[in-house]
Design a protein around this motif. Structure first.
Motif, PDB file in Angstrom:
ATOM      1  N   ASP A 199       0.812  -1.213   0.000  1.00 35.12           N
ATOM      2  CA  ASP A 199       0.000   0.000   0.000  1.00 35.12           C
ATOM      3  C   ASP A 199       0.850   1.270   0.000  1.00 35.12           C
ATOM      4  O   ASP A 199       0.333   2.359  -0.252  1.00 35.12           O
ATOM      5  CB  ASP A 199      -0.930   0.010   1.206  1.00 35.12           C
ATOM      6  CG  ASP A 199      -1.982  -1.086   1.131  1.00 35.12           C
ATOM      7  OD1 ASP A 199      -2.356  -1.469   0.003  1.00 35.12           O
ATOM      8  OD2 ASP A 199      -2.403  -1.577   2.195  1.00 35.12           O
ATOM      9  N   ALA A 200       2.125   1.118   0.274  1.00 32.29           N
ATOM     10  CA  ALA A 200       3.034   2.269   0.243  1.00 32.29           C
ATOM     11  C   ALA A 200       3.450   2.561  -1.192  1.00 32.29           C
ATOM     12  O   ALA A 200       3.648   1.652  -1.991  1.00 32.29           O
ATOM     13  CB  ALA A 200       4.263   1.983   1.094  1.00 32.29           C
ATOM     14  N   PHE A 201       3.583   3.838  -1.493  1.00 34.38           N
ATOM     15  CA  PHE A 201       4.056   4.250  -2.816  1.00 34.38           C
ATOM     16  C   PHE A 201       5.575   4.336  -2.765  1.00 34.38           C
ATOM     17  O   PHE A 201       6.140   5.125  -2.014  1.00 34.38           O
ATOM     18  CB  PHE A 201       3.451   5.604  -3.191  1.00 34.38           C
ATOM     19  CG  PHE A 201       3.825   6.065  -4.577  1.00 34.38           C
ATOM     20  CD1 PHE A 201       2.985   5.806  -5.648  1.00 34.38           C
ATOM     21  CD2 PHE A 201       5.005   6.752  -4.804  1.00 34.38           C
ATOM     22  CE1 PHE A 201       3.326   6.230  -6.927  1.00 34.38           C
ATOM     23  CE2 PHE A 201       5.360   7.175  -6.069  1.00 34.38           C
ATOM     24  CZ  PHE A 201       4.518   6.911  -7.134  1.00 34.38           C
ATOM     25  N   ASP A 202       6.249   3.528  -3.575  1.00 31.40           N
ATOM     26  CA  ASP A 202       7.714   3.495  -3.569  1.00 31.40           C
ATOM     27  C   ASP A 202       8.196   3.249  -4.991  1.00 31.40           C
ATOM     28  O   ASP A 202       8.241   2.120  -5.455  1.00 31.40           O
ATOM     29  CB  ASP A 202       8.210   2.398  -2.636  1.00 31.40           C
ATOM     30  CG  ASP A 202       9.735   2.260  -2.641  1.00 31.40           C
ATOM     31  OD1 ASP A 202      10.411   3.143  -3.220  1.00 31.40           O
ATOM     32  OD2 ASP A 202      10.243   1.270  -2.078  1.00 31.40           O
ATOM     33  N   HIS A 203       8.563   4.338  -5.692  1.00 30.82           N
ATOM     34  CA  HIS A 203       8.965   4.162  -7.083  1.00 30.82           C
ATOM     35  C   HIS A 203      10.385   3.625  -7.215  1.00 30.82           C
ATOM     36  O   HIS A 203      10.863   3.424  -8.330  1.00 30.82           O
ATOM     37  CB  HIS A 203       8.820   5.480  -7.860  1.00 30.82           C
ATOM     38  CG  HIS A 203       9.707   6.583  -7.406  1.00 30.82           C
ATOM     39  ND1 HIS A 203       9.411   7.388  -6.327  1.00 30.82           N
ATOM     40  CD2 HIS A 203      10.899   7.043  -7.880  1.00 30.82           C
ATOM     41  CE1 HIS A 203      10.357   8.286  -6.167  1.00 30.82           C
ATOM     42  NE2 HIS A 203      11.278   8.100  -7.095  1.00 30.82           N
ATOM     43  N   GLY A 204      11.020   3.343  -6.080  1.00 30.83           N
ATOM     44  CA  GLY A 204      12.324   2.710  -6.122  1.00 30.83           C
ATOM     45  C   GLY A 204      12.260   1.196  -5.999  1.00 30.83           C
ATOM     46  O   GLY A 204      13.284   0.521  -6.116  1.00 30.83           O
ATOM     47  N   ARG A 205      11.063   0.659  -5.792  1.00 34.13           N
ATOM     48  CA  ARG A 205      10.919  -0.781  -5.629  1.00 34.13           C
ATOM     49  C   ARG A 205      11.070  -1.500  -6.969  1.00 34.13           C
ATOM     50  O   ARG A 205      11.052  -0.878  -8.043  1.00 34.13           O
ATOM     51  CB  ARG A 205       9.564  -1.117  -5.008  1.00 34.13           C
ATOM     52  CG  ARG A 205       8.403  -0.898  -5.938  1.00 34.13           C
ATOM     53  CD  ARG A 205       7.112  -1.546  -5.420  1.00 34.13           C
ATOM     54  NE  ARG A 205       6.456  -0.763  -4.372  1.00 34.13           N
ATOM     55  CZ  ARG A 205       6.144  -1.275  -3.187  1.00 34.13           C
ATOM     56  NH1 ARG A 205       6.459  -2.524  -2.893  1.00 34.13           N
ATOM     57  NH2 ARG A 205       5.527  -0.512  -2.288  1.00 34.13           N
ATOM     58  N   ASP A 206      11.183  -2.812  -6.931  1.00 33.92           N
ATOM     59  CA  ASP A 206      11.215  -3.628  -8.145  1.00 33.92           C
ATOM     60  C   ASP A 206       9.803  -3.689  -8.721  1.00 33.92           C
ATOM     61  O   ASP A 206       8.904  -4.271  -8.128  1.00 33.92           O
ATOM     62  CB  ASP A 206      11.714  -5.036  -7.817  1.00 33.92           C
ATOM     63  CG  ASP A 206      11.654  -5.976  -9.019  1.00 33.92           C
ATOM     64  OD1 ASP A 206      11.489  -5.482 -10.157  1.00 33.92           O
ATOM     65  OD2 ASP A 206      11.759  -7.199  -8.819  1.00 33.92           O
ATOM     66  N   LEU A 207       9.619  -3.073  -9.880  1.00 32.88           N
ATOM     67  CA  LEU A 207       8.298  -2.995 -10.501  1.00 32.88           C
ATOM     68  C   LEU A 207       8.183  -3.887 -11.732  1.00 32.88           C
ATOM     69  O   LEU A 207       7.202  -3.814 -12.474  1.00 32.88           O
ATOM     70  CB  LEU A 207       7.998  -1.544 -10.894  1.00 32.88           C
ATOM     71  CG  LEU A 207       7.779  -0.592  -9.710  1.00 32.88           C
ATOM     72  CD1 LEU A 207       7.906   0.850 -10.158  1.00 32.88           C
ATOM     73  CD2 LEU A 207       6.422  -0.853  -9.078  1.00 32.88           C
ATOM     74  N   SER A 208       9.160  -4.729 -11.954  1.00 32.93           N
ATOM     75  CA  SER A 208       9.222  -5.472 -13.210  1.00 32.93           C
ATOM     76  C   SER A 208       8.051  -6.431 -13.416  1.00 32.93           C
ATOM     77  O   SER A 208       7.743  -6.780 -14.543  1.00 32.93           O
ATOM     78  CB  SER A 208      10.535  -6.258 -13.284  1.00 32.93           C
ATOM     79  OG  SER A 208      10.657  -7.145 -12.181  1.00 32.93           O
TER      80      SER A 208
END
Length: 417
Positions: free
Chosen positions: A335-344
């Motif tokens: 639920d956290a917004f984290d554009h540094g996470r692995d989004l692949s």
């Protein structure tokens, strides 16, 4: 909680929580079981798949068909489009799906999309010019997020300015129909069919350097191979699908992303100073607040199991994209917004052979629209309390009806996505 067709065929769970507070409701469903019986958008029972691994596997499962001929008799009551609008990739399996996708994908190659970047930026700047001239407050959906993708897709298809209609009204009638006005949907379908039929006739007589003229040429080329041919209905349906798909998802993505930035001023400030992060930010908004909660319905071609739940041949299956994209088994702290996470691995744009063909354009449009907006209005803010925002209340789309915004001063700095 776990339903099966054998033990509880006539008691779909209440979908009201999915309309009122979807992410909380999806979290509860994921926790209680992998697959649930619900009442689908067509008013008929359907199976909702909620967990990431099951949703991803189901996208690639050839036993789940998009072709309505595999629906059980009386088990699916989607709105009946005329053949000239229904013969599109959203209702097809291979080999027809493969044949048509091979033609359309040429319009959305990275090189062609990159060539559209500057025209899209000019469209965005023009819409922002008009907003600034009128002064705030403004409705960001009606004045910016809505018209931008329509203009881009119309330019791509080669639809002349004089022939552009109220596409938003048409798509609204299909995506969020008013039960009190059933004729509105039929009228929208009739208007769309008349429009595309007339447009194709005009393009045949006066072809130009655009996607629709190219598709007409493929349709009319008597020397083309069988693998590259289109029927007349397929040609008309393609225009409908490209315009409909190119508008609906992008307008909601731009709206959701803008709201997500306005709700978190620190996030907005960081992005203003680090515009190179825009593509990653858009990708995280796709996962976190994507425009399509569900994939288009599928039909079981045979008896099968998903997550240990038995599904009968002919049953409708809905893949919970929004639920899968916030499954903590795949995305920690989802639920956290984290554009540094692995989004692949997010599924906002599908997976496998039905992965969204317009994904590169949607990403570029959204990043360009956000970049231009942030650069133009550094003081951008909500013009109403968050509780007054109007959202779509439907299983089909996750988006805002309107987004009132205001601003203070203009920043002359301009950056591109």
């Amino acid at each position: 909680m776990q339903n099966t067709a054998e033990t509880d065929p006539d008691a779909p769970i209440d979908v009201t929580p999915l309309l009122d507070d979807p992410h909380t409701a999806y979290a509860a469903l994921r926790e209680s079981g992998p697959v649930h019986r619900i009442t689908g958008p067509d008013g008929q029972p359907a199976w909702l798949v909620t967990r990431y691994d099951d949703v991803r596997s189901a996208f690639a499962d050839a036993r789940l068909s998009l072709d309505k001929k595999h629906a059980a008799p009386g088990g699916y009551r989607g709105f009946a489009l005329p053949p000239a609008l229904d013969a599109n990739m959203m209702n097809m399996d291979p080999p027809d799906h493969t044949r048509i996708r091979r033609l359309v994908v040429k319009a959305f190659t990275p090189r062609r999309v990159d060539a559209l970047r500057e025209p899209v930026r000019r469209v965005a700047e023009g819409l922002l010019d008009a907003m600034e001239e009128r002064g705030g407050p403004a409705d960001l959906i009606a004045d910016y997020a809505g018209p931008l993708p329509v203009i881009v897709i119309c330019d791509l298809l080669g639809i002349p300015q004089r022939d552009r209609r109220d596409f938003r009204a048409w798509t609204d009638a299909l995506v969020t129909p008013d039960p009190a006005k059933p004729q509105a949907m039929r009228d929208a379908v009739g208007a769309m069919l008349e429009f595309y039929t007339s447009l194709i006739k005009t393009k045949r007589a006066e072809p130009d350097d655009d996607l629709l003229s190219d598709l007409i040429a493929v349709r009319d080329d008597a020397t083309g191979t069988d693998g590259d041919r289109l029927s007349e209905d397929e040609l008309t349906s393609l225009g409908f699908l490209i315009l409909f798909g190119g508008y609906e998802n992008v307008v909601h993505l731009i709206g959701n992303a803008t709201l997500g930035l306005l709700e978190h001023p620190d996030r907005l400030a960081r992005l203003r100073h680090h515009p190179a992060e825009l593509p990653a930010v858009v990708e995280e908004f796709l996962r976190h607040s994507g425009p399509a909660p569900l994939a288009i319905r599928r039909f079981a071609k045979e008896d099968l199991e998903i997550g240990g739940v038995r599904i009968a041949a002919g049953d409708s299956v809905l893949l919970g994209i929004a639920s899968a994209n916030r499954d903590p088994a795949r995305f920690p702290d989802p639920d956290a917004f984290d554009h540094g996470r692995d989004l692949s691995g997010h599924l906002a744009l599908g997976h496998g052979i039905h992965y969204c063909v317009g994904a590169p354009l949607a990403r570029m449009e959204t990043a360009t629209a956000l970049g231009a907006l942030i650069a133009r209005f550094p003081g951008l803010r909500l013009a109403v309390p968050q509780g007054e925002l109007r959202r779509r209340r439907t299983l089909r789309a996750h988006g805002l009806i309107s987004l009132p915004v205001a601003w203070e001063t203009r920043n002359e700095q301009v950056f591109e996505a």
